[in-house]
Write a protein that holds these residues in place. Sequence first.
Motif, PDB file in Angstrom:
ATOM      1  N   MET A  84       0.837  -1.185   0.000  1.00  0.00           N
ATOM      2  CA  MET A  84       0.000   0.000   0.000  1.00  0.00           C
ATOM      3  C   MET A  84       0.877   1.241   0.000  1.00  0.00           C
ATOM      4  N   SER A  85       0.566   2.187  -0.828  1.00  0.00           N
ATOM      5  CA  SER A  85       1.322   3.418  -0.950  1.00  0.00           C
ATOM      6  C   SER A  85       0.701   4.509  -0.080  1.00  0.00           C
ATOM      7  N   PRO A  86       1.532   5.292   0.638  1.00  0.00           N
ATOM      8  CA  PRO A  86       0.987   6.365   1.467  1.00  0.00           C
ATOM      9  C   PRO A  86       0.336   7.445   0.614  1.00  0.00           C
ATOM     10  N   SER A  87      -0.609   8.172   1.209  1.00  0.00           N
ATOM     11  CA  SER A  87      -1.348   9.209   0.479  1.00  0.00           C
ATOM     12  C   SER A  87      -0.662  10.571   0.545  1.00  0.00           C
ATOM     13  N   PHE A  88       0.525  10.636   1.087  1.00  0.00           N
ATOM     14  CA  PHE A  88       1.263  11.891   1.196  1.00  0.00           C
ATOM     15  C   PHE A  88       2.638  11.710   0.566  1.00  0.00           C
ATOM     16  N   PRO A  89       3.287  12.809   0.158  1.00  0.00           N
ATOM     17  CA  PRO A  89       4.634  12.665  -0.419  1.00  0.00           C
ATOM     18  C   PRO A  89       5.594  12.156   0.647  1.00  0.00           C
ATOM     19  N   ILE A  90       6.478  11.229   0.244  1.00  0.00           N
ATOM     20  CA  ILE A  90       7.427  10.663   1.189  1.00  0.00           C
ATOM     21  C   ILE A  90       8.853  10.950   0.753  1.00  0.00           C
ATOM     22  N   ARG A  91       9.759  10.822   1.690  1.00  0.00           N
ATOM     23  CA  ARG A  91      11.177  11.055   1.445  1.00  0.00           C
ATOM     24  C   ARG A  91      11.698  10.068   0.406  1.00  0.00           C
ATOM     25  N   THR A  92      12.543  10.553  -0.481  1.00  0.00           N
ATOM     26  CA  THR A  92      13.128   9.688  -1.500  1.00  0.00           C
ATOM     27  C   THR A  92      14.137   8.747  -0.850  1.00  0.00           C
ATOM     28  N   GLU A  93      14.389   7.666  -1.518  1.00  0.00           N
ATOM     29  CA  GLU A  93      15.288   6.638  -1.007  1.00  0.00           C
ATOM     30  C   GLU A  93      16.724   7.150  -0.970  1.00  0.00           C
ATOM     31  N   CYS A  94      17.455   6.781   0.087  1.00  0.00           N
ATOM     32  CA  CYS A  94      18.866   7.126   0.205  1.00  0.00           C
ATOM     33  C   CYS A  94      19.666   6.242  -0.748  1.00  0.00           C
ATOM     34  N   PRO A  95      20.852   6.697  -1.171  1.00  0.00           N
ATOM     35  CA  PRO A  95      21.695   5.845  -2.017  1.00  0.00           C
ATOM     36  C   PRO A  95      22.044   4.552  -1.286  1.00  0.00           C
ATOM     37  N   PRO A  96      22.156   3.448  -2.010  1.00  0.00           N
ATOM     38  CA  PRO A  96      22.480   2.165  -1.365  1.00  0.00           C
ATOM     39  C   PRO A  96      23.780   2.248  -0.573  1.00  0.00           C
ATOM     40  N   GLY A  97      23.748   1.741   0.640  1.00  0.00           N
ATOM     41  CA  GLY A  97      24.927   1.722   1.494  1.00  0.00           C
ATOM     42  C   GLY A  97      25.210   3.020   2.225  1.00  0.00           C
ATOM     43  N   ALA A  98      24.491   4.090   1.911  1.00  0.00           N
ATOM     44  CA  ALA A  98      24.748   5.383   2.543  1.00  0.00           C
ATOM     45  C   ALA A  98      23.975   5.557   3.843  1.00  0.00           C
ATOM     46  N   ARG A 124      15.031   5.685  14.801  1.00  0.00           N
ATOM     47  CA  ARG A 124      13.804   4.921  14.544  1.00  0.00           C
ATOM     48  C   ARG A 124      13.767   4.546  13.078  1.00  0.00           C
ATOM     49  N   PRO A 125      13.063   3.495  12.720  1.00  0.00           N
ATOM     50  CA  PRO A 125      12.998   3.084  11.314  1.00  0.00           C
ATOM     51  C   PRO A 125      12.442   4.212  10.447  1.00  0.00           C
ATOM     52  N   GLY A 126      13.088   4.438   9.324  1.00  0.00           N
ATOM     53  CA  GLY A 126      12.657   5.462   8.381  1.00  0.00           C
ATOM     54  C   GLY A 126      13.338   6.803   8.568  1.00  0.00           C
ATOM     55  N   LEU A 127      14.038   6.972   9.692  1.00  0.00           N
ATOM     56  CA  LEU A 127      14.730   8.241   9.949  1.00  0.00           C
ATOM     57  C   LEU A 127      16.165   8.119   9.445  1.00  0.00           C
ATOM     58  N   CYS A 128      16.484   8.933   8.480  1.00  0.00           N
ATOM     59  CA  CYS A 128      17.790   8.902   7.826  1.00  0.00           C
ATOM     60  C   CYS A 128      18.901   9.285   8.807  1.00  0.00           C
ATOM     61  N   ARG A 129      20.034   8.641   8.674  1.00  0.00           N
ATOM     62  CA  ARG A 129      21.197   8.926   9.514  1.00  0.00           C
ATOM     63  C   ARG A 129      21.621  10.388   9.371  1.00  0.00           C
ATOM     64  N   LYS A 130      21.584  10.892   8.155  1.00  0.00           N
ATOM     65  CA  LYS A 130      21.984  12.281   7.921  1.00  0.00           C
ATOM     66  C   LYS A 130      21.036  13.244   8.642  1.00  0.00           C
ATOM     67  N   THR A 131      19.757  12.946   8.654  1.00  0.00           N
ATOM     68  CA  THR A 131      18.786  13.781   9.354  1.00  0.00           C
ATOM     69  C   THR A 131      19.056  13.752  10.852  1.00  0.00           C
ATOM     70  N   ARG A 132      19.442  12.604  11.382  1.00  0.00           N
ATOM     71  CA  ARG A 132      19.765  12.483  12.802  1.00  0.00           C
ATOM     72  C   ARG A 132      20.992  13.300  13.172  1.00  0.00           C
TER      73      ARG A 132
END
Length: 133
Positions: A1-15, A94-102
């Motif tokens: 199921m896809s969320p009804s709001f815009p979501i963060r784009t995927e981080c580069p693999p391994g990043a 938490r799951p979904g929170l990017c390391r860079k954002t942290r």
Amino acid sequence: MSPSFPIRTECPPGACECDRERLLADPEADLRVLMLTKEEEKKLVARLENLADLAELRRFEERIRAQLGIVIRVEPGAREVRTARGIAIEVEARPGLCRKTRQTIPAAIRRSLEKNPEIVYALLNARDLLGDA
């Protein structure tokens, strides 16, 4: 199921180790954290860099927790506090929170504390570390 709001784009693999795909695959998962797109993160960082007082910092902590599910703790450090660098700023992983954002959120708060030392004094005084000095 896809969320009804815009979501963060995927981080580069391994990043990053945010487990975005696992979060999206779980139908019971809390997807609020994915609402923090890169554009929204830039706006949030700009707002955090321009905090006026401790009350505004506490309001932001609560709003971020309520709207995105991200827990931020800003407290005097365990050791002596001589500058804004002595303040402990933690963003809970938490799951979904990017390391860079942290890393970006605490850096923005720290820049705000360095710009407005009154916030640091109020934070210390809230813990009665200054003793109304």
